[in-house]
Design a protein around this motif. Structure first.
Motif, PDB file in Angstrom:
ATOM      1  N   GLY A  22       0.833  -1.296   0.029  1.00  0.00           N
ATOM      2  CA  GLY A  22       0.150   0.031  -0.075  1.00  0.00           C
ATOM      3  C   GLY A  22       0.946   1.191  -0.121  1.00  0.00           C
ATOM      4  O   GLY A  22       2.013   1.330   0.268  1.00  0.00           O
ATOM      5  N   ASP A  23       0.085   2.262  -0.331  1.00  0.00           N
ATOM      6  CA  ASP A  23       0.787   3.674  -0.501  1.00  0.00           C
ATOM      7  C   ASP A  23       0.801   4.440   0.897  1.00  0.00           C
ATOM      8  O   ASP A  23       1.593   5.136   0.995  1.00  0.00           O
ATOM      9  N   ASP A  24      -0.314   4.182   1.667  1.00  0.00           N
ATOM     10  CA  ASP A  24      -0.555   5.038   3.010  1.00  0.00           C
ATOM     11  C   ASP A  24      -0.099   4.039   4.007  1.00  0.00           C
ATOM     12  O   ASP A  24      -0.930   4.137   5.119  1.00  0.00           O
ATOM     13  N   VAL A  25       1.047   3.580   4.072  1.00  0.00           N
ATOM     14  CA  VAL A  25       1.414   2.888   5.191  1.00  0.00           C
ATOM     15  C   VAL A  25       1.993   3.411   6.354  1.00  0.00           C
ATOM     16  O   VAL A  25       2.787   4.493   6.189  1.00  0.00           O
ATOM     17  N   GLU A  26       1.703   3.183   7.649  1.00  0.00           N
ATOM     18  CA  GLU A  26       2.224   3.727   8.739  1.00  0.00           C
ATOM     19  C   GLU A  26       2.675   2.746   9.586  1.00  0.00           C
ATOM     20  O   GLU A  26       2.333   1.493   9.537  1.00  0.00           O
ATOM     21  N   ILE A  27       4.073   2.989  10.032  1.00  0.00           N
ATOM     22  CA  ILE A  27       4.515   1.995  11.015  1.00  0.00           C
ATOM     23  C   ILE A  27       5.005   2.534  12.259  1.00  0.00           C
ATOM     24  O   ILE A  27       5.316   4.013  12.426  1.00  0.00           O
ATOM     25  N   ILE A  28       5.087   1.976  13.425  1.00  0.00           N
ATOM     26  CA  ILE A  28       5.592   2.160  14.627  1.00  0.00           C
ATOM     27  C   ILE A  28       6.934   1.747  15.142  1.00  0.00           C
ATOM     28  O   ILE A  28       6.816   0.612  14.937  1.00  0.00           O
ATOM     29  N   CYS A  29       8.244   2.048  15.083  1.00  0.00           N
ATOM     30  CA  CYS A  29       9.164   1.262  15.144  1.00  0.00           C
ATOM     31  C   CYS A  29       9.056   0.759  16.726  1.00  0.00           C
ATOM     32  O   CYS A  29       8.372   0.896  17.473  1.00  0.00           O
ATOM     33  N   HIS A  30       9.848  -0.467  16.685  1.00  0.00           N
ATOM     34  CA  HIS A  30      10.057  -1.254  18.017  1.00  0.00           C
ATOM     35  C   HIS A  30      10.298  -0.349  19.060  1.00  0.00           C
ATOM     36  O   HIS A  30       9.575  -0.713  20.277  1.00  0.00           O
ATOM     37  N   LYS A  31      11.024   0.784  19.143  1.00  0.00           N
ATOM     38  CA  LYS A  31      11.404   1.279  20.301  1.00  0.00           C
ATOM     39  C   LYS A  31      10.150   2.211  20.965  1.00  0.00           C
ATOM     40  O   LYS A  31       9.725   2.187  22.222  1.00  0.00           O
ATOM     41  N   HIS A  32       9.177   2.681  20.075  1.00  0.00           N
ATOM     42  CA  HIS A  32       7.964   3.438  20.302  1.00  0.00           C
ATOM     43  C   HIS A  32       6.978   2.282  20.677  1.00  0.00           C
ATOM     44  O   HIS A  32       5.845   2.585  21.266  1.00  0.00           O
ATOM     45  N   TRP A  33       6.994   0.971  19.913  1.00  0.00           N
ATOM     46  CA  TRP A  33       5.780   0.075  20.171  1.00  0.00           C
ATOM     47  C   TRP A  33       5.770  -0.232  21.508  1.00  0.00           C
ATOM     48  O   TRP A  33       4.659  -0.560  22.061  1.00  0.00           O
ATOM     49  N   VAL A  34       7.094  -0.711  22.115  1.00  0.00           N
ATOM     50  CA  VAL A  34       7.105  -1.094  23.376  1.00  0.00           C
ATOM     51  C   VAL A  34       6.739  -0.189  24.242  1.00  0.00           C
ATOM     52  O   VAL A  34       6.191  -0.685  25.590  1.00  0.00           O
ATOM     53  N   GLY A  35       6.577   1.062  24.043  1.00  0.00           N
ATOM     54  CA  GLY A  35       6.113   2.368  24.850  1.00  0.00           C
ATOM     55  C   GLY A  35       4.595   2.280  25.034  1.00  0.00           C
ATOM     56  O   GLY A  35       4.031   3.039  25.961  1.00  0.00           O
ATOM     57  N   ILE A  36       3.851   1.654  24.077  1.00  0.00           N
ATOM     58  CA  ILE A  36       2.421   1.645  24.113  1.00  0.00           C
ATOM     59  C   ILE A  36       1.881   0.443  25.286  1.00  0.00           C
ATOM     60  O   ILE A  36       2.347  -0.489  25.350  1.00  0.00           O
ATOM     61  N   ASP A  37       0.976   0.762  25.803  1.00  0.00           N
ATOM     62  CA  ASP A  37       0.219  -0.158  26.835  1.00  0.00           C
ATOM     63  C   ASP A  37       0.166  -1.248  26.404  1.00  0.00           C
ATOM     64  O   ASP A  37      -0.475  -1.503  24.965  1.00  0.00           O
ATOM     65  N   ARG A  38       0.477  -2.341  27.082  1.00  0.00           N
ATOM     66  CA  ARG A  38       0.229  -3.834  26.703  1.00  0.00           C
ATOM     67  C   ARG A  38      -1.142  -4.353  26.120  1.00  0.00           C
ATOM     68  O   ARG A  38      -1.256  -5.048  25.172  1.00  0.00           O
ATOM     69  N   LYS A  39      -2.133  -3.410  26.738  1.00  0.00           N
ATOM     70  CA  LYS A  39      -3.387  -3.895  26.451  1.00  0.00           C
ATOM     71  C   LYS A  39      -3.678  -3.558  25.117  1.00  0.00           C
ATOM     72  O   LYS A  39      -4.508  -4.475  24.182  1.00  0.00           O
ATOM     73  N   TRP A  40      -3.260  -2.260  24.674  1.00  0.00           N
ATOM     74  CA  TRP A  40      -3.601  -1.839  23.147  1.00  0.00           C
ATOM     75  C   TRP A  40      -2.690  -2.613  22.001  1.00  0.00           C
ATOM     76  O   TRP A  40      -3.110  -2.914  21.074  1.00  0.00           O
ATOM     77  N   ARG A  41      -1.419  -3.044  22.551  1.00  0.00           N
ATOM     78  CA  ARG A  41      -0.733  -3.747  21.621  1.00  0.00           C
ATOM     79  C   ARG A  41      -1.496  -5.268  21.324  1.00  0.00           C
ATOM     80  O   ARG A  41      -1.388  -5.702  20.239  1.00  0.00           O
ATOM     81  N   LYS A  42      -1.708  -5.801  22.507  1.00  0.00           N
ATOM     82  CA  LYS A  42      -2.464  -7.231  22.399  1.00  0.00           C
ATOM     83  C   LYS A  42      -3.679  -7.075  21.514  1.00  0.00           C
ATOM     84  O   LYS A  42      -3.964  -8.036  20.838  1.00  0.00           O
ATOM     85  N   ARG A  43      -4.438  -6.157  21.769  1.00  0.00           N
ATOM     86  CA  ARG A  43      -5.732  -6.007  21.289  1.00  0.00           C
ATOM     87  C   ARG A  43      -5.288  -6.013  19.612  1.00  0.00           C
ATOM     88  O   ARG A  43      -6.250  -6.609  18.512  1.00  0.00           O
ATOM     89  N   TYR A  44      -4.506  -5.174  19.155  1.00  0.00           N
ATOM     90  CA  TYR A  44      -4.275  -4.870  17.778  1.00  0.00           C
ATOM     91  C   TYR A  44      -3.580  -6.113  17.218  1.00  0.00           C
ATOM     92  O   TYR A  44      -3.961  -6.499  15.884  1.00  0.00           O
ATOM     93  N   THR A  45      -2.525  -6.932  17.771  1.00  0.00           N
ATOM     94  CA  THR A  45      -2.108  -8.218  17.547  1.00  0.00           C
ATOM     95  C   THR A  45      -3.309  -9.286  17.167  1.00  0.00           C
ATOM     96  O   THR A  45      -3.355  -9.864  16.262  1.00  0.00           O
ATOM     97  N   MET A  46      -4.067  -9.190  18.349  1.00  0.00           N
ATOM     98  CA  MET A  46      -4.995 -10.218  18.160  1.00  0.00           C
ATOM     99  C   MET A  46      -6.452  -9.974  16.864  1.00  0.00           C
ATOM    100  O   MET A  46      -6.696 -10.914  16.149  1.00  0.00           O
ATOM    101  N   ILE A  47      -6.460  -8.622  16.597  1.00  0.00           N
ATOM    102  CA  ILE A  47      -7.342  -8.543  15.543  1.00  0.00           C
ATOM    103  C   ILE A  47      -6.638  -8.813  14.256  1.00  0.00           C
ATOM    104  O   ILE A  47      -7.388  -9.180  13.512  1.00  0.00           O
ATOM    105  N   ASN A  48      -5.431  -8.461  14.071  1.00  0.00           N
ATOM    106  CA  ASN A  48      -4.724  -8.722  12.723  1.00  0.00           C
ATOM    107  C   ASN A  48      -4.628 -10.252  12.966  1.00  0.00           C
ATOM    108  O   ASN A  48      -4.630 -10.914  11.749  1.00  0.00           O
ATOM    109  N   ARG A  49      -4.611 -11.171  13.869  1.00  0.00           N
ATOM    110  CA  ARG A  49      -4.329 -12.566  13.752  1.00  0.00           C
ATOM    111  C   ARG A  49      -5.762 -13.058  13.122  1.00  0.00           C
ATOM    112  O   ARG A  49      -5.709 -13.862  12.346  1.00  0.00           O
TER     113      ARG A  49
END
Length: 88
Positions: A22-49
């Protein structure tokens, strides 16, 4: 070979564009991804799965799953930026 920058302002980390579609791709690098609450990271991972493993016809309302994914991504994005800047 193009690179995609981390969406956090003033972060200089990048990822290869070949890895993401895609053209409109956004990423969050690992350094900043780890700073996000575990709750939100797990939800995003679960939805993608769920989206990766099931067909759209398996859902009663596939658009709702996509909307939830977008909402969770926006929350992750917001938290990554706020924590990097020091707001929260």
């Amino acid at each position: 070979m193009s690179r995609i920058p981390c969406l956090v302002p003033f972060c200089r980390r990048t990822a290869p564009s070949e890895k993401y579609a895609g053209d409109d791709v956004e990423i969050i690098c690992h350094k900043h991804w780890v700073g996000i609450d575990r709750k939100w990271r797990k939800r995003y991972t679960m939805i993608n799965r769920v989206l990766r493993t099931k067909e759209p016809s398996d859902f009663n309302h596939p658009d709702n799953v996509i909307r939830i994914r977008v909402r969770v991504w926006r929350m992750c994005r917001r938290q990554a930026i706020e924590r990097a800047v020091g707001i929260s």
